[in-house]
Design an enzyme around this catalytic site. Structure first.
Site, short mmCIF file in Angstrom:
data_model
loop_
_atom_site.label_atom_id
_atom_site.label_comp_id
_atom_site.label_asym_id
_atom_site.label_seq_id
_atom_site.Cartn_x
_atom_site.Cartn_y
_atom_site.Cartn_z
N PHE A 140 0.86 -1.19 0.00
CA PHE A 140 0.00 0.00 0.00
C PHE A 140 0.88 1.23 0.00
O PHE A 140 1.75 1.38 0.86
CB PHE A 140 -0.94 0.06 1.21
CG PHE A 140 -1.84 1.27 1.15
CD1 PHE A 140 -3.00 1.25 0.41
CD2 PHE A 140 -1.48 2.46 1.77
CE1 PHE A 140 -3.81 2.39 0.29
CE2 PHE A 140 -2.28 3.61 1.67
CZ PHE A 140 -3.46 3.57 0.93
N ASP A 225 9.29 2.86 1.85
CA ASP A 225 8.12 3.65 2.21
C ASP A 225 7.94 3.56 3.72
O ASP A 225 7.45 2.56 4.25
CB ASP A 225 6.88 3.12 1.48
CG ASP A 225 5.66 4.00 1.73
OD1 ASP A 225 5.70 4.83 2.66
OD2 ASP A 225 4.65 3.83 1.00
N LYS A 254 2.46 11.14 7.38
CA LYS A 254 1.66 10.82 8.56
C LYS A 254 2.15 11.55 9.82
O LYS A 254 1.91 12.73 9.97
CB LYS A 254 1.57 9.32 8.73
CG LYS A 254 0.75 8.70 7.58
CD LYS A 254 0.17 7.34 7.81
CE LYS A 254 -0.87 7.03 6.73
NZ LYS A 254 -0.61 5.87 5.94
C1 LIG Z 1 -0.86 6.00 4.46
C2 LIG Z 1 0.24 5.49 3.60
C3 LIG Z 1 0.56 6.12 2.37
C4 LIG Z 1 -0.29 7.22 1.78
O1 LIG Z 1 -0.38 8.36 2.56
P1 LIG Z 1 -1.56 9.42 2.30
O2 LIG Z 1 -1.20 10.58 3.16
O3 LIG Z 1 -2.83 8.74 2.71
O4 LIG Z 1 -1.54 9.74 0.84
C5 LIG Z 1 1.65 5.64 1.66
N1 LIG Z 1 2.38 4.62 2.12
C6 LIG Z 1 2.11 4.00 3.28
C7 LIG Z 1 2.98 2.87 3.74
C8 LIG Z 1 1.02 4.39 4.05
O5 LIG Z 1 0.72 3.74 5.18
#
Ligand SMILES: *Cc1c(COP(=O)(O)O)cnc(C)c1O
Length: 400
Positions: A140, A225, A254
């Site tokens: 994700f 990520d 985040k």
């Molecule tokens: C939440 C998340 C994203 C995307 O972040 P948004 O601010 O919702 O666009 C990307 N990578 C990971 C691993 C995430 O948990």
């Protein structure tokens, strides 16, 4: 207005792209949130790990208020007196020299993908439009068209084609599959240190280290990520630090703002970030002084309150107690730090009804995928609060 009135408003005027629990929150402080009827809940989701510092942290609030009254947005057409300080702090904490600020996590990922591709063409010498990026099943990384183009989740993709080409998908946690998937045109391996939305999937010990080595041997970038795993959540400031490695780039977001404001960034080596020239990439709001001031304060809280170490200690405690619960529904308890998943057996009828029952007892948790309950409270949680939560979690998992 009451709970049902707010829900009806949302349902009447909103797009139907979420399935929230029917609790309407109006206030938050630390690990606690209150609904419009005055009920109090322990937040075990932390806005998908965006409020690691706890709700409405007072020192981030002060930074936000002061900066909001002073200067909020300049655009990058001009410089501002907060951005450089933000860069320096991010660079010191990540061990990577260069920072490119964006807003949402998805934008940070898009930035990483653009950097990776341009590095492939201008540094590695991959023929134009041939660059490949290797990713993992069950990933994700956000919701843009390019990002869902490499998702393996049918629902994230259905109806949104045509997709962006250039991605190769291998099983998660499989270093040999990575080795085999690499070609002369491979630009990068882009991967989550732990898959969060995928159901709190922890790869085999040593996987990241092996992947790092394989990438180095093949002149392939190793990019992580860390949007969900970073900033203390797993018990280190960044999850890659558990394996003593250094990636070529990471995406963060985040908790970078402690939940006050969307702030994200792609952070990388000189060589990778060096591909960007003026005009190549940008964002109107990316790097604005309000975002930079909020992020500086949010990062300070993580350091000053020692939140990564707290996540390590309390996460271990929480997970050990969860593993002791003797419930016919539990298939596996897994995670790292305060990123914990309780996977239920298919016969349990889905995690949703357990989350509903927890809500009725004052605990907000959310199912991820169908069968996993995620427990990821703000890192400021205390042992007593965990014990209180465990009492209710135990009851729900053994009596429902
Ligand atoms: C939440 C998340 C994203 C995307 O972040 P948004 O601010 O919702 O666009 C990307 N990578 C990971 C691993 C995430 O948990």
């Amino acid at each position: 207005m009451q709970t049902n009135d707010f829900i009806e408003l949302e349902n009447t005027y909103g797009a139907n792209n979420y399935h929230p629990l029917d609790v309407v929150l109006t206030r938050g402080e630390g690990v606690w949130v209150w609904d419009v009827e005055g009920n109090k809940y322990l937040d075990c989701l932390s806005a998908y790990s965006a409020v690691n510092q706890g709700h409405c942290h007072p020192s981030i609030l002060t930074a936000l208020k002061e900066q909001a009254a002073r200067l909020t947005l300049t655009s990058r057409a001009f410089r501002n007196d907060k951005l450089g300080l933000f860069y320096k702090k991010v660079s010191e904490l990540t061990g990577l020299p260069k920072v490119l600020p964006m807003n949402s996590g998805a934008e940070a990922v898009e930035t990483a993908l653009k950097a990776i591709r341009k590095w492939a063409y201008t540094v590695k010498g991959v023929p134009e439009n041939q660059a490949e990026i290797i990713v993992c099943e069950n990933n994700f990384a956000g919701r843009t068209i390019t990002i869902i183009s490499f998702s393996t989740e049918a629902q994230y993709r259905y109806g949104f084609g045509p997709f962006t080409p250039g991605f190769k998908i291998i099983p998660y946690g499989d270093a040999e599959a990575l080795r085999k998937a690499i070609t002369a045109n491979t630009a990068a391996f882009f991967v989550e240190p732990i898959q969060g939305e995928g159901g709190i999937i922890v790869p085999p010990e040593g996987f990241l280290r092996q992947a790092r080595e394989i990438c180095s041997e093949n002149n392939v970038l190793f990019v992580l990520d860390e949007i969900q795993t970073g900033l203390g959540r797993t018990g280190k400031m960044f999850a890659f630090q558990h394996e003593g490695i250094q990636p070529d780039g990471i995406t963060i977001g985040k908790a970078l703002s402690g939940g006050f404001y969307p702030v994200s960034a792609f952070v990388a080596t000189e060589e990778v970030m060096g591909v960007f020239q003026p005009g190549d990439h940008g964002s109107t709001f990316g790097g604005n002084p309000l975002a930079a001031a909020v992020a500086l304060a949010a990062l300070d809280v993580l350091v000053k309150e020692n939140l990564p170490a707290r996540a390590a200690e309390l996460g271990e405690y929480f997970m050990a107690r969860l593993k002791e619960i003797n419930s016919p529904h539990i298939k596996q308890v897994r995670g790292r730090g305060l990123l914990i998943g309780v996977e239920l057996k298919p016969e349990a009828g889905g995690a949703r009804r357990f989350c509903e029952a927890l809500k009725d007892r004052g605990i907000l948790a959310k199912e991820t995928h169908e069968h996993v309950i995620r427990f990821a409270p703000p890192l400021v949680i205390t042992r007593d609060e965990i014990d209180w939560a465990l009492k209710h979690i135990r009851t729900v998992l053994t009596t429902l």
